[in-house]
Design a protein around this motif. Structure first.
Motif, PDB file in Angstrom:
ATOM      1  N   LEU A  52       0.814  -1.212   0.000  1.00 13.13           N
ATOM      2  CA  LEU A  52       0.000   0.000   0.000  1.00 13.13           C
ATOM      3  C   LEU A  52       0.852   1.269   0.000  1.00 13.13           C
ATOM      4  O   LEU A  52       0.537   2.237  -0.706  1.00 13.13           O
ATOM      5  N   VAL A  53       1.919   1.272   0.788  1.00  9.90           N
ATOM      6  CA  VAL A  53       2.794   2.445   0.816  1.00  9.90           C
ATOM      7  C   VAL A  53       3.422   2.660  -0.555  1.00  9.90           C
ATOM      8  O   VAL A  53       3.495   3.797  -1.045  1.00  9.90           O
ATOM      9  N   ASN A  54       3.837   1.593  -1.206  1.00 12.25           N
ATOM     10  CA  ASN A  54       4.384   1.735  -2.562  1.00 12.25           C
ATOM     11  C   ASN A  54       3.307   2.198  -3.534  1.00 12.25           C
ATOM     12  O   ASN A  54       3.561   3.011  -4.420  1.00 12.25           O
ATOM     13  N   PHE A  55       2.080   1.688  -3.364  1.00 15.00           N
ATOM     14  CA  PHE A  55       0.978   2.092  -4.242  1.00 15.00           C
ATOM     15  C   PHE A  55       0.655   3.574  -4.081  1.00 15.00           C
ATOM     16  O   PHE A  55       0.477   4.290  -5.068  1.00 15.00           O
ATOM     17  N   VAL A  56       0.584   4.049  -2.846  1.00 12.96           N
ATOM     18  CA  VAL A  56       0.277   5.457  -2.588  1.00 12.96           C
ATOM     19  C   VAL A  56       1.294   6.364  -3.267  1.00 12.96           C
ATOM     20  O   VAL A  56       0.954   7.440  -3.767  1.00 12.96           O
ATOM     21  N   GLN A  57       2.525   5.916  -3.344  1.00 15.74           N
ATOM     22  CA  GLN A  57       3.579   6.736  -3.934  1.00 15.74           C
ATOM     23  C   GLN A  57       3.456   6.884  -5.441  1.00 15.74           C
ATOM     24  O   GLN A  57       4.152   7.708  -6.039  1.00 15.74           O
ATOM     25  N   ILE A  58       2.552   6.146  -6.059  1.00 15.97           N
ATOM     26  CA  ILE A  58       2.282   6.341  -7.482  1.00 15.97           C
ATOM     27  C   ILE A  58       1.751   7.758  -7.698  1.00 15.97           C
ATOM     28  O   ILE A  58       1.978   8.368  -8.741  1.00 15.97           O
ATOM     29  N   PHE A  59       1.085   8.297  -6.701  1.00 16.05           N
ATOM     30  CA  PHE A  59       0.440   9.598  -6.816  1.00 16.05           C
ATOM     31  C   PHE A  59       1.347  10.738  -6.337  1.00 16.05           C
ATOM     32  O   PHE A  59       0.868  11.732  -5.810  1.00 16.05           O
ATOM     33  N   ILE A  60       2.636  10.576  -6.558  1.00 17.84           N
ATOM     34  CA  ILE A  60       3.598  11.593  -6.151  1.00 17.84           C
ATOM     35  C   ILE A  60       3.505  12.815  -7.080  1.00 17.84           C
ATOM     36  O   ILE A  60       3.273  12.680  -8.276  1.00 17.84           O
ATOM     37  N   TYR A  61       3.648  13.971  -6.479  1.00 14.05           N
ATOM     38  CA  TYR A  61       3.715  15.236  -7.204  1.00 14.05           C
ATOM     39  C   TYR A  61       4.896  16.013  -6.646  1.00 14.05           C
ATOM     40  O   TYR A  61       5.430  15.679  -5.587  1.00 14.05           O
ATOM     41  N   GLU A  62       5.271  17.049  -7.334  1.00 14.18           N
ATOM     42  CA  GLU A  62       6.377  17.854  -6.830  1.00 14.18           C
ATOM     43  C   GLU A  62       6.055  18.427  -5.456  1.00 14.18           C
ATOM     44  O   GLU A  62       6.931  18.579  -4.620  1.00 14.18           O
ATOM     45  N   SER A  63       4.776  18.674  -5.196  1.00 15.60           N
ATOM     46  CA  SER A  63       4.382  19.240  -3.905  1.00 15.60           C
ATOM     47  C   SER A  63       4.326  18.193  -2.791  1.00 15.60           C
ATOM     48  O   SER A  63       4.300  18.548  -1.620  1.00 15.60           O
ATOM     49  N   THR A  64       4.309  16.901  -3.141  1.00 14.81           N
ATOM     50  CA  THR A  64       4.198  15.855  -2.115  1.00 14.81           C
ATOM     51  C   THR A  64       5.440  14.990  -2.000  1.00 14.81           C
ATOM     52  O   THR A  64       5.450  14.017  -1.242  1.00 14.81           O
ATOM     53  N   TRP A  65       6.494  15.295  -2.742  1.00 14.41           N
ATOM     54  CA  TRP A  65       7.651  14.408  -2.773  1.00 14.41           C
ATOM     55  C   TRP A  65       8.266  14.227  -1.395  1.00 14.41           C
ATOM     56  O   TRP A  65       8.725  13.134  -1.062  1.00 14.41           O
ATOM     57  N   PHE A  66       8.311  15.288  -0.576  1.00 10.04           N
ATOM     58  CA  PHE A  66       8.949  15.165   0.735  1.00 10.04           C
ATOM     59  C   PHE A  66       8.170  14.199   1.631  1.00 10.04           C
ATOM     60  O   PHE A  66       8.759  13.320   2.268  1.00 10.04           O
ATOM     61  N   ALA A  67       6.851  14.338   1.654  1.00 10.52           N
ATOM     62  CA  ALA A  67       6.022  13.426   2.449  1.00 10.52           C
ATOM     63  C   ALA A  67       6.167  11.986   1.945  1.00 10.52           C
ATOM     64  O   ALA A  67       6.237  11.042   2.749  1.00 10.52           O
ATOM     65  N   MET A  68       6.238  11.827   0.642  1.00 11.95           N
ATOM     66  CA  MET A  68       6.410  10.490   0.061  1.00 11.95           C
ATOM     67  C   MET A  68       7.771   9.901   0.434  1.00 11.95           C
ATOM     68  O   MET A  68       7.881   8.704   0.684  1.00 11.95           O
ATOM     69  N   THR A  69       8.794  10.747   0.472  1.00 12.51           N
ATOM     70  CA  THR A  69      10.126  10.276   0.861  1.00 12.51           C
ATOM     71  C   THR A  69      10.121   9.801   2.309  1.00 12.51           C
ATOM     72  O   THR A  69      10.687   8.751   2.631  1.00 12.51           O
ATOM     73  N   ILE A  70       9.480  10.554   3.188  1.00 16.02           N
ATOM     74  CA  ILE A  70       9.370  10.153   4.593  1.00 16.02           C
ATOM     75  C   ILE A  70       8.590   8.847   4.697  1.00 16.02           C
ATOM     76  O   ILE A  70       8.978   7.928   5.429  1.00 16.02           O
ATOM     77  N   LEU A  71       7.501   8.745   3.957  1.00 12.77           N
ATOM     78  CA  LEU A  71       6.693   7.527   3.948  1.00 12.77           C
ATOM     79  C   LEU A  71       7.535   6.325   3.521  1.00 12.77           C
ATOM     80  O   LEU A  71       7.492   5.262   4.149  1.00 12.77           O
ATOM     81  N   GLN A  72       8.336   6.500   2.469  1.00 12.65           N
ATOM     82  CA  GLN A  72       9.190   5.415   1.984  1.00 12.65           C
ATOM     83  C   GLN A  72      10.301   5.101   2.972  1.00 12.65           C
ATOM     84  O   GLN A  72      10.561   3.937   3.277  1.00 12.65           O
ATOM     85  N   ALA A  73      10.964   6.139   3.470  1.00 12.65           N
ATOM     86  CA  ALA A  73      12.128   5.938   4.338  1.00 12.65           C
ATOM     87  C   ALA A  73      11.744   5.346   5.687  1.00 12.65           C
ATOM     88  O   ALA A  73      12.503   4.552   6.251  1.00 12.65           O
ATOM     89  N   VAL A  74      10.596   5.683   6.200  1.00 12.20           N
ATOM     90  CA  VAL A  74      10.222   5.222   7.536  1.00 12.20           C
ATOM     91  C   VAL A  74       9.262   4.033   7.467  1.00 12.20           C
ATOM     92  O   VAL A  74       9.588   2.928   7.896  1.00 12.20           O
ATOM     93  N   VAL A  75       8.075   4.255   6.910  1.00 13.68           N
ATOM     94  CA  VAL A  75       7.038   3.217   6.943  1.00 13.68           C
ATOM     95  C   VAL A  75       7.387   2.038   6.042  1.00 13.68           C
ATOM     96  O   VAL A  75       7.351   0.881   6.480  1.00 13.68           O
ATOM     97  N   ALA A  76       7.732   2.309   4.786  1.00 11.59           N
ATOM     98  CA  ALA A  76       8.028   1.212   3.855  1.00 11.59           C
ATOM     99  C   ALA A  76       9.274   0.445   4.276  1.00 11.59           C
ATOM    100  O   ALA A  76       9.300  -0.788   4.192  1.00 11.59           O
ATOM    101  N   SER A  77      10.299   1.142   4.745  1.00 11.51           N
ATOM    102  CA  SER A  77      11.520   0.449   5.179  1.00 11.51           C
ATOM    103  C   SER A  77      11.245  -0.456   6.376  1.00 11.51           C
ATOM    104  O   SER A  77      11.698  -1.598   6.419  1.00 11.51           O
TER     105      SER A  77
END
Length: 176
Positions: free
Chosen positions: A13-38
């Motif tokens: 799900l975390v990887n799926f949510v990141q499909i909807f990345i935008y320039e305005s959301t990249w930082f939140a997506m990076t935190i999501l990947q670095a913390v939750v997905a890892s």
């Protein structure tokens, strides 16, 4: 096994949510990947590797070693596919990131689903000591394994340390 399935679903799900990345959301997506997905990836790997079964330690080492090789080849294959798509299309970085997350979600989710269909609940080999939490028991067991390998099989100790650092390095690289 239930915990592993929950972590596999969370990772997908975390990887799926990141499909909807935008320039305005990249930082939140990076935190999501670095913390939750890892964390979900490592927890899922812990469950998966604990269900590997073999008749003896020698066979177990062979199974886990070949499993790590297949895991590394899978990551390399993913990088190659994304690289080919990057160089053969005129997609911008955001579109390429969306594609790579879609690929990771689909292939990762499918392989995790198939893996958990294969594994059946098994009886615990060890019991958690009274008053000890799972994290402390795991770190203690890992420390004893590393030090015992240093005395009995230094090559295996180096392999264990190398694969540990490889997993951390690959995780860090993919988060970039």
């Amino acid at each position: 096994l239930g915990f592993g399935k929950v972590m596999a679903i969370l990772l997908t799900l975390v990887n799926f949510v990141q499909i909807f990345i935008y320039e305005s959301t990249w930082f939140a997506m990076t935190i999501l990947q670095a913390v939750v997905a890892s964390a979900a990836f490592m927890a899922n790997a812990m469950v998966m590797w604990s269900y590997v079964d073999a008749a003896n330690d020698h066979d177990l080492h062979g199974v886990t070693a070949s499993g790590r090789i297949w895991e590394t080849l899978g990551m390399l294959g993913y990088f190659i596919v994304v690289g080919i798509v990057q160089f053969s299309t005129s997609w911008d970085d955001v579109t390429l990131a969306r594609f790579s997350q879609a690929l990771a979600s689909f292939v990762g989710g499918l392989t995790l689903f198939l893996a958990y269909r294969r594994y059946q609940p098994v009886k615990a080999v060890k019991q958690l000591e009274e008053g000890k939490n799972l994290y402390v028991a795991g770190v203690s067991e890992l420390w004893h394994t590393i030090t015992d390998l240093g005395k009995t099989a230094p090559g295996a100790q180096r392999y264990l340390l190398a694969t540990s650092f490889l997993a951390a390095a690959v995780g860090s690289f993919t988060n970039l």
